[in-house]
Design a protein around this motif. Sequence first.
Motif, mmCIF file in Angstrom:
data_model
loop_
_atom_site.group_PDB
_atom_site.id
_atom_site.type_symbol
_atom_site.label_atom_id
_atom_site.label_comp_id
_atom_site.label_asym_id
_atom_site.label_seq_id
_atom_site.Cartn_x
_atom_site.Cartn_y
_atom_site.Cartn_z
ATOM 1 N N ASP A 70 -13.181 -11.074 23.272
ATOM 2 C CA ASP A 70 -12.142 -12.039 23.769
ATOM 3 C C ASP A 70 -11.184 -11.741 22.679
ATOM 4 O OD1 ASP A 70 -12.845 -12.904 20.584
ATOM 5 O OD2 ASP A 70 -12.908 -15.206 21.189
ATOM 6 N N GLU A 71 -10.775 -10.932 21.664
ATOM 7 C CA GLU A 71 -9.549 -10.672 21.530
ATOM 8 C C GLU A 71 -9.667 -9.644 20.725
ATOM 9 O OE1 GLU A 71 -6.156 -12.941 18.484
ATOM 10 O OE2 GLU A 71 -8.137 -13.865 18.720
ATOM 11 N N THR A 72 -8.581 -8.979 21.304
ATOM 12 C CA THR A 72 -7.930 -7.498 20.241
ATOM 13 C C THR A 72 -6.946 -7.535 19.380
ATOM 14 O OG1 THR A 72 -6.907 -6.926 21.820
ATOM 15 C CG2 THR A 72 -9.239 -6.596 21.936
ATOM 16 N N VAL A 73 -7.503 -7.177 18.099
ATOM 17 C CA VAL A 73 -6.100 -6.848 17.198
ATOM 18 C C VAL A 73 -5.551 -6.147 16.763
ATOM 19 C CG1 VAL A 73 -5.403 -7.745 14.770
ATOM 20 C CG2 VAL A 73 -7.108 -9.395 15.845
ATOM 21 N N ARG A 74 -4.168 -5.759 16.853
ATOM 22 C CA ARG A 74 -3.482 -4.760 16.912
ATOM 23 C C ARG A 74 -2.424 -4.042 15.941
ATOM 24 N NH1 ARG A 74 0.291 -2.750 22.213
ATOM 25 N NH2 ARG A 74 1.116 -4.556 21.042
ATOM 26 N N ASN A 75 -2.103 -3.033 15.070
ATOM 27 C CA ASN A 75 -1.501 -3.250 13.567
ATOM 28 C C ASN A 75 -0.208 -2.624 14.523
ATOM 29 O OD1 ASN A 75 -0.017 -2.409 11.409
ATOM 30 N ND2 ASN A 75 -2.119 -1.315 10.944
ATOM 31 N N PRO A 76 0.812 -3.517 14.527
ATOM 32 C CA PRO A 76 2.420 -2.546 15.054
ATOM 33 C C PRO A 76 2.431 -1.194 14.523
ATOM 34 C CG PRO A 76 1.871 -4.897 14.540
ATOM 35 C CD PRO A 76 0.751 -4.660 13.434
ATOM 36 N N LYS A 77 2.080 -1.132 13.873
ATOM 37 C CA LYS A 77 3.061 -0.401 12.658
ATOM 38 C C LYS A 77 1.836 1.177 12.595
ATOM 39 C CE LYS A 77 4.769 -1.354 8.192
ATOM 40 N NZ LYS A 77 4.687 -1.901 6.762
ATOM 41 N N ALA A 78 1.064 1.074 13.123
ATOM 42 C CA ALA A 78 -0.278 2.236 13.550
ATOM 43 C C ALA A 78 0.530 2.197 14.796
ATOM 44 C CB ALA A 78 -1.363 2.095 14.244
ATOM 45 N N GLN A 79 1.190 1.476 15.988
ATOM 46 C CA GLN A 79 1.580 2.137 17.183
ATOM 47 C C GLN A 79 3.117 2.520 17.080
ATOM 48 O OE1 GLN A 79 -0.531 1.755 19.767
ATOM 49 N NE2 GLN A 79 -1.759 0.807 18.432
#
Length: 295
Positions: free
Chosen positions: A261-270
């Motif tokens: 129901d939710e995904t966590v994204r690492n801003p630095k990895a992007q």
Amino acid sequence: IEDPTKYQSIVDAEWSIIYSKLDKIVASGATVILSRLAIGDLATQYFADRNLFCAGRVTEEDLQRVAKATGGSVQTTVNNIIPSVLGTCDLFEEKQIGGERYNLFTGCPKAQTATIVLRGGAEQYIEETERSLHDAIMIVRRAIKHHTVVPGGGAIEMELSRTLREHSRTIRGKSQLIINSYAKALEVIPRQLSDNAGFDSTDILNKLRQKHASGGQWFGVDIQNEGICDTYESFVWEPSLVKSNALAAATEAACLVLSVDETVRNPKAQNPVDDNRPVHPGRGRGRGRGRGRGM
């Protein structure tokens, strides 16, 4: 060696040892000789003069397979070769197949396997044929091992789809939509079979729905005649264990995806740019001309 005349005696002794070993092999009654090591020209000619076949540099796997199939055993010495260690077969022949020559043992008394020679114009074709044969052999093996089968050709999926659609009509709420979607997903199997065969999948599915609604529970896609047929009577079977495992795996995968129901994204990895890297001062090339007034 101090006396040069003794050198010839040593050479003669070596030849006598070689011929002694060859005579023992011939005396054993063997007509086909396979060796893990190389066989020289002398031994090859010696066996050919006596109508015997020999082959050298045979792999360990091929030696063991031939020994098991013919009922013989691999020997490490030529001494005391008794008839019980020799294998037998109805026919041995060397046949040219394409650009390769093969040694064929047919009519082996203890053979429980067979060899399939695949030929084709391209390596991709050979690899695809090998995968298809492997899948077919494993399906037959699983069917023999577990003794229960279901009709193939998408028949079991269409019957499950029909049953689920009828069951969904007795349920109220959102569960009805879930069951209907599951029933629709099961129709992907016969649809894909029709597309792979170059048929009109919509027409095939309509015929299957009508046939299963009228009680034809074993009807599936007929690849041979571009239509539908009773796959159980046509001997198009699948092991029930494989089908149940496929349904269970697909259901678990769908539930796993729906549970996210939710995904966590690492801003630095992007961002590939490192924010901690040193910043170099700019080097301007402009030509400024100030107009200051002296005091």
